[in-house]
Design a protein around this motif. Structure first.
Motif, PDB file in Angstrom:
ATOM      1  N   ILE A  28       0.831  -1.202   0.000  1.00  0.00           N
ATOM      2  CA  ILE A  28       0.000   0.000   0.000  1.00  0.00           C
ATOM      3  C   ILE A  28       0.868   1.256   0.000  1.00  0.00           C
ATOM      4  CG2 ILE A  28      -1.636   1.358   1.366  1.00  0.00           C
ATOM      5  CD1 ILE A  28      -3.009  -1.237   2.126  1.00  0.00           C
ATOM      6  N   ASP A  29       1.965   1.227   0.756  1.00  0.00           N
ATOM      7  CA  ASP A  29       2.899   2.357   0.739  1.00  0.00           C
ATOM      8  C   ASP A  29       3.430   2.601  -0.672  1.00  0.00           C
ATOM      9  OD1 ASP A  29       2.595   2.846   3.388  1.00  0.00           O
ATOM     10  OD2 ASP A  29       4.577   2.140   4.015  1.00  0.00           O
ATOM     11  N   LEU A  30       3.780   1.508  -1.371  1.00  0.00           N
ATOM     12  CA  LEU A  30       4.316   1.633  -2.721  1.00  0.00           C
ATOM     13  C   LEU A  30       3.245   2.094  -3.704  1.00  0.00           C
ATOM     14  CD1 LEU A  30       6.563  -1.576  -2.891  1.00  0.00           C
ATOM     15  CD2 LEU A  30       7.296   0.792  -2.555  1.00  0.00           C
ATOM     16  N   VAL A  31       2.054   1.509  -3.616  1.00  0.00           N
ATOM     17  CA  VAL A  31       0.962   1.884  -4.518  1.00  0.00           C
ATOM     18  C   VAL A  31       0.557   3.339  -4.295  1.00  0.00           C
ATOM     19  CG1 VAL A  31      -1.491   1.484  -5.051  1.00  0.00           C
ATOM     20  CG2 VAL A  31       0.060  -0.456  -4.800  1.00  0.00           C
ATOM     21  N   SER A  32       0.617   3.772  -3.032  1.00  0.00           N
ATOM     22  CA  SER A  32       0.214   5.142  -2.705  1.00  0.00           C
ATOM     23  C   SER A  32       1.155   6.183  -3.300  1.00  0.00           C
ATOM     24  CB  SER A  32       0.149   5.325  -1.181  1.00  0.00           C
ATOM     25  OG  SER A  32      -0.867   4.515  -0.630  1.00  0.00           O
ATOM     26  N   PHE A  47      -6.958   5.734   6.821  1.00  0.00           N
ATOM     27  CA  PHE A  47      -7.586   4.936   5.766  1.00  0.00           C
ATOM     28  C   PHE A  47      -6.777   3.694   5.415  1.00  0.00           C
ATOM     29  CE2 PHE A  47      -7.575   4.036   1.171  1.00  0.00           C
ATOM     30  CZ  PHE A  47      -8.897   3.665   0.973  1.00  0.00           C
ATOM     31  N   GLU A  48      -5.466   3.854   5.257  1.00  0.00           N
ATOM     32  CA  GLU A  48      -4.614   2.755   4.816  1.00  0.00           C
ATOM     33  C   GLU A  48      -4.553   1.610   5.819  1.00  0.00           C
ATOM     34  OE1 GLU A  48      -0.888   4.503   3.801  1.00  0.00           O
ATOM     35  OE2 GLU A  48      -1.684   5.562   2.046  1.00  0.00           O
ATOM     36  N   HIS A 112       8.148   4.557   7.206  1.00  0.00           N
ATOM     37  CA  HIS A 112       7.273   4.357   6.047  1.00  0.00           C
ATOM     38  C   HIS A 112       7.909   5.001   4.808  1.00  0.00           C
ATOM     39  CE1 HIS A 112       3.495   2.408   7.387  1.00  0.00           C
ATOM     40  NE2 HIS A 112       3.938   2.803   8.569  1.00  0.00           N
ATOM     41  N   THR A 113       9.020   4.404   4.378  1.00  0.00           N
ATOM     42  CA  THR A 113       9.741   4.904   3.209  1.00  0.00           C
ATOM     43  C   THR A 113       9.970   3.756   2.231  1.00  0.00           C
ATOM     44  OG1 THR A 113      11.950   4.422   4.098  1.00  0.00           O
ATOM     45  CG2 THR A 113      10.958   6.543   4.695  1.00  0.00           C
ATOM     46  N   PRO A 114      10.082   4.049   0.929  1.00  0.00           N
ATOM     47  CA  PRO A 114      10.347   2.993  -0.056  1.00  0.00           C
ATOM     48  C   PRO A 114      11.615   2.203   0.236  1.00  0.00           C
ATOM     49  CG  PRO A 114       9.609   4.987  -1.158  1.00  0.00           C
ATOM     50  CD  PRO A 114       9.835   5.353   0.290  1.00  0.00           C
ATOM     51  N   SER A 163       6.555  -7.312  12.666  1.00  0.00           N
ATOM     52  CA  SER A 163       5.912  -6.726  11.490  1.00  0.00           C
ATOM     53  C   SER A 163       5.593  -5.243  11.656  1.00  0.00           C
ATOM     54  CB  SER A 163       4.622  -7.491  11.153  1.00  0.00           C
ATOM     55  OG  SER A 163       3.646  -7.324  12.165  1.00  0.00           O
ATOM     56  N   ILE A 164       5.939  -4.655  12.803  1.00  0.00           N
ATOM     57  CA  ILE A 164       5.737  -3.216  12.949  1.00  0.00           C
ATOM     58  C   ILE A 164       6.621  -2.437  11.974  1.00  0.00           C
ATOM     59  CG2 ILE A 164       4.995  -3.339  15.353  1.00  0.00           C
ATOM     60  CD1 ILE A 164       7.786  -2.478  16.195  1.00  0.00           C
ATOM     61  N   VAL A 165       7.657  -3.095  11.455  1.00  0.00           N
ATOM     62  CA  VAL A 165       8.507  -2.459  10.447  1.00  0.00           C
ATOM     63  C   VAL A 165       7.854  -2.648   9.078  1.00  0.00           C
ATOM     64  CG1 VAL A 165      10.785  -2.375   9.378  1.00  0.00           C
ATOM     65  CG2 VAL A 165      10.553  -2.972  11.807  1.00  0.00           C
ATOM     66  N   PRO A 166       7.513  -1.583   8.366  1.00  0.00           N
ATOM     67  CA  PRO A 166       6.852  -1.694   7.065  1.00  0.00           C
ATOM     68  C   PRO A 166       7.657  -2.543   6.082  1.00  0.00           C
ATOM     69  CG  PRO A 166       6.813   0.564   7.832  1.00  0.00           C
ATOM     70  CD  PRO A 166       7.716  -0.171   8.769  1.00  0.00           C
TER      71      PRO A 166
END
Length: 275
Positions: A28-32, A47-48, A112-114, A163-166
Motif C-alpha cells: 500500500i505504501d508503494l501503490v500510494s 484509511f490505509e 514508512h519509506t520505499p 511486522s511493525i517495520v513496514p
C-alpha cells in the motif's frame, strides 16, 4: 468519482496482500506513491490501516464456525478447544501490544519509506527461502491447534511483533515464526489469520481514535471512500484466503520469497535511478 476508483484499487491491493506473506502495508505504501487519493494526510494515515478491517471480516466469515465457542453443533470438548484457541490468540497478541503501541507513532514518522519497505521485502524474502530449505525434510511438531502450547503461542506472537517495520508482513513474520517453532504450513497460515482479528481490529480502533482526537471529522465523501476500500478488501480477501489455503497444501512459501526479492530489487533500482 476518481477518488472512489483509487479507493477500489487500494482495497484490491489490501485484500490480496493482507494474508499473503508479502506485506500489505509495504504494498500500500508503494501503490500510494502512484495512486494518490485527494484527502488530507490524517485521513490517509487512518484509511490505509482501517480498510484492513474488511480483510478481518473475511476471516471471521470464513472461519465463523471454527472460531465460535458457542456453536450448538460443537461438543463440550470442541467448545473447550475453541476457547483454548482464543486464549492462545490473545497471548500471542501480547508482544504486539507491548512493543507495537509505544513505537507506533515513531514507526509511522520514520520507517514508512520505499527504502525501508524494499529492504524488508528482500530480507524476509531471503528468510523464506532459507527457512523452507532448512525445514524441508523436517516433520512438523504441530499439526493442529490443540498441540500448540501457550508458551509456543507467545513465541509466535513475538515474531508477529516484528511486522511493525513496514515491508515485513504481519502474516509473513507470523508464518515464518510458527514454522521455525514446529508448526505445519497449514496451521502456521491459519494461526496468522486468527491473530489478525484482534491485532488489526485494535489497530483500526487506534487509528480511528487518533484521527478523531486530532479534531478531524468524517465528511460524506471520506465515509464513502473508507466504506468502498473496506468492502473491496473484504471481497478480495475472501478469494485470496481460499486460494492460499489450497496453495499451502501442496506448495511451500519459496515463490513468495522470490516475489519479495524481485519486487524489493525493482524498488531499490528505481530509487537509485531517481537519485
Amino acid at each position: 468519482m476518481l477518488d472512489i476508483l483509487k479507493a477500489i484499487i487500494i482495497g484490491i491491493v489490501e485484500g490480496i496482500t493482507e494474508f499473503l506473506p508479502i506485506s500489505s502495508t509495504g504494498h500500500i505504501d508503494l501503490v500510494s506513491q502512484f495512486v494518490k487519493i485527494n484527502q488530507n494526510a490524517d485521513f490517509m494515515s487512518m484509511f490505509e490501516y482501517v480498510i484492513q478491517f474488511g480483510a478481518i471480516l473475511a476471516v471471521i466469515i470464513l472461519y465463523f464456525n471454527k472460531l465460535n465457542p458457542f456453536s450448538p453443533k460443537k461438543t463440550t470438548t470442541e467448545k473447550s478447544q475453541t476457547w483454548s484457541l482464543w486464549f492462545k490468540v490473545a497471548i500471542a497478541c501480547l508482544p504486539s501490544v507491548i512493543i507495537g503501541l509505544p513505537l507506533n507513532d515513531w514507526m509511522d514518522e520514520h520507517l514508512h519509506t520505499p527504502l525501508v519497505v524494499a529492504s524488508m521485502l528482500i530480507l524476509y524474502g531471503i528468510l523464506f527461502i532459507v527457512i523452507e530449505n532448512l525445514y524441508r525434510n523436517k516433520k512438523p511438531q504441530f499439526i493442529n491447534f490443540s498441540s500448540i502450547g501457550y508458551k509456543t503461542a507467545l513465541f509466535i506472537g513475538a515474531f508477529q511483533a516484528l511486522s511493525i517495520v513496514p515491508g515485513t508482513s504481519r502474516s509473513g513474520a507470523t508464518i515464518l515464526g510458527a514454522i521455525i517453532l514446529g508448526a505445519s504450513r497449514y496451521i502456521a497460515t491459519e494461526f496468522s489469520f486468527f491473530l489478525a482479528i484482534p491485532t488489526m481490529f485494535g489497530v483500526s480502533i487506534l487509528k480511528i481514535g487518533k484521527f478523531l482526537l486530532k479534531g478531524n471529522t468524517f465528511t460524506g465523501e471520506q465515509m464513502l471512500i473508507l466504506a468502498t476500500g473496506t468492502i473491496v478488501s473484504f471481497v478480495v480477501a475472501i478469494i485470496t484466503i481460499k486460494w492460499l489455503m489450497k496453495f499451502v497444501q501442496s506448495h511451500d512459501f519459496k515463490p513468495f520469497g522470490w516475489y519479495r526479492i524481485i519486487l524489493g530489487a525493482i524498488v531499490l533500482m528505481t530509487l537509485f535511478i531517481q537519485h
